[in-house]
Design a protein around this motif. Structure first.
Motif, PDB file in Angstrom:
ATOM      1  N   SER A 116      14.222  30.264   5.418  1.00  0.00           N
ATOM      2  CA  SER A 116      14.658  28.971   5.951  1.00  0.00           C
ATOM      3  C   SER A 116      13.473  28.151   6.440  1.00  0.00           C
ATOM      4  N   LEU A 117      12.541  28.806   7.129  1.00  0.00           N
ATOM      5  CA  LEU A 117      11.365  28.113   7.648  1.00  0.00           C
ATOM      6  C   LEU A 117      10.506  27.571   6.510  1.00  0.00           C
ATOM      7  N   SER A 118      10.338  28.364   5.452  1.00  0.00           N
ATOM      8  CA  SER A 118       9.510  27.920   4.321  1.00  0.00           C
ATOM      9  C   SER A 118      10.152  26.717   3.621  1.00  0.00           C
ATOM     10  N   TYR A 119      11.465  26.729   3.487  1.00  0.00           N
ATOM     11  CA  TYR A 119      12.161  25.590   2.891  1.00  0.00           C
ATOM     12  C   TYR A 119      12.033  24.349   3.766  1.00  0.00           C
ATOM     13  N   PHE A 120      12.100  24.542   5.085  1.00  0.00           N
ATOM     14  CA  PHE A 120      11.995  23.403   6.003  1.00  0.00           C
ATOM     15  C   PHE A 120      10.620  22.751   5.918  1.00  0.00           C
ATOM     16  N   VAL A 121       9.578  23.562   5.845  1.00  0.00           N
ATOM     17  CA  VAL A 121       8.217  23.021   5.724  1.00  0.00           C
ATOM     18  C   VAL A 121       8.065  22.246   4.416  1.00  0.00           C
ATOM     19  N   ALA A 122       8.633  22.785   3.331  1.00  0.00           N
ATOM     20  CA  ALA A 122       8.598  22.077   2.049  1.00  0.00           C
ATOM     21  C   ALA A 122       9.327  20.741   2.148  1.00  0.00           C
ATOM     22  N   LEU A 123      10.438  20.720   2.867  1.00  0.00           N
ATOM     23  CA  LEU A 123      11.190  19.475   3.049  1.00  0.00           C
ATOM     24  C   LEU A 123      10.369  18.440   3.814  1.00  0.00           C
ATOM     25  N   VAL A 124       9.666  18.888   4.844  1.00  0.00           N
ATOM     26  CA  VAL A 124       8.820  17.968   5.618  1.00  0.00           C
ATOM     27  C   VAL A 124       7.754  17.346   4.720  1.00  0.00           C
ATOM     28  N   ILE A 125       7.161  18.169   3.854  1.00  0.00           N
ATOM     29  CA  ILE A 125       6.156  17.656   2.915  1.00  0.00           C
ATOM     30  C   ILE A 125       6.768  16.593   2.004  1.00  0.00           C
ATOM     31  N   MET A 126       7.982  16.829   1.544  1.00  0.00           N
ATOM     32  CA  MET A 126       8.673  15.860   0.692  1.00  0.00           C
ATOM     33  C   MET A 126       8.983  14.577   1.464  1.00  0.00           C
ATOM     34  N   LEU A 127       9.440  14.712   2.700  1.00  0.00           N
ATOM     35  CA  LEU A 127       9.833  13.546   3.491  1.00  0.00           C
ATOM     36  C   LEU A 127       8.649  12.636   3.815  1.00  0.00           C
ATOM     37  N   LEU A 128       7.446  13.191   3.837  1.00  0.00           N
ATOM     38  CA  LEU A 128       6.252  12.372   4.082  1.00  0.00           C
ATOM     39  C   LEU A 128       6.063  11.322   2.988  1.00  0.00           C
ATOM     40  N   HIS A 129       6.682  11.556   1.836  1.00  0.00           N
ATOM     41  CA  HIS A 129       6.625  10.580   0.744  1.00  0.00           C
ATOM     42  C   HIS A 129       7.186   9.236   1.185  1.00  0.00           C
ATOM     43  N   PHE A 130       8.200   9.265   2.030  1.00  0.00           N
ATOM     44  CA  PHE A 130       8.891   8.041   2.406  1.00  0.00           C
ATOM     45  C   PHE A 130       8.165   7.254   3.483  1.00  0.00           C
TER      46      PHE A 130
END
Length: 218
Positions: A116-130
């Motif tokens: 779950s933590l690894s997926y959350f970090v990946a999501l944060v990286i994606m959200l920085l796109h916006f």
């Protein structure tokens, strides 16, 4: 403008679906684990599956959003971000699993939380796109229309069918594995085989997903 509106609607629906899934799992975790095969001769798997599922609950929003962002980043001119997010997620997941198994000894709950933590970090990286200014897709709650939801469901129906097919296949394999004498060994072996498959067929999967996305656009 319509692309941004549809994108915003997708995000809202995704968050709602993730929240509903999390609530259902929390309320009926034991029954769901039994439905997955942790019953009868394989009842000893119930606490293990239940703990892992509890740890994985927190990954639901990230998993669903990452699935959508995977294609969106390519459309929005930021394909390398997907690669970075996947690499970071993989390294963190492996490191978290090793830390849990060798140091923390958190059991299956720890394994689920590490994922779950690894997926959350990946999501944060994606959200920085916006945070970038020169992007097409921007989230906004203004001018949302329920009519767009019909088009979204129609467009996503093919992906839904693929997911249902995969679920049925995994359900059948699950039933076969837990019916064996060494059910724990069978489940572990299947997990290893799945990981190996993901590594060896990464190019094929990538080409398939990209082709499906382009075909959908056309």
């Amino acid at each position: 403008d319509r692309a941004r509106r549809v994108f915003s609607m997708c995000m809202v629906v995704t968050v709602v679906v993730a929240a509903v899934m999390m609530i259902i799992i929390l309320l009926f975790r034991g029954g769901i684990c039994e439905l997955l095969g942790a019953r009868g001769k394989s009842a000893h798997l119930l606490p293990l599956v239940s703990d892992y599922l509890l740890g994985m609950i927190f990954a639901f929003p990230s998993v669903l959003l990452l699935f959508e962002f995977n294609s969106l980043m390519r459309l929005d001119g930021d394909p390398n971000r997907v690669i970075v997010a996947v690499v970071v997620m993989t390294i963190m997941d492996i490191a978290g699993d090793l830390l849990n198994a060798l140091v923390i000894h958190g059991g299956m709950l720890g394994m689920g939380l590490a994922t779950s933590l690894s997926y959350f970090v990946a999501l944060v990286i994606m959200l920085l796109h916006f945070t970038k200014k020169d992007i097409i897709f921007k989230f906004s709650l203004k001018n949302l229309k329920l009519g767009d939801l019909k088009d979204i469901l129609a467009t996503g129906s093919s992906s839904a069918m693929g997911s249902v097919s995969a679920m049925l296949k995994n359900g059948v394999l699950n039933g076969i594995m837990v019916a064996t004498i060494l059910s724990s060994t069978a489940v572990a072996a299947f997990g290893v085989l799945t990981t190996v498959f993901n590594f060896t067929s990464s190019v094929m999967i990538g080409v398939g997903l990209t082709t499906a996305m382009i075909a959908g656009m056309i």
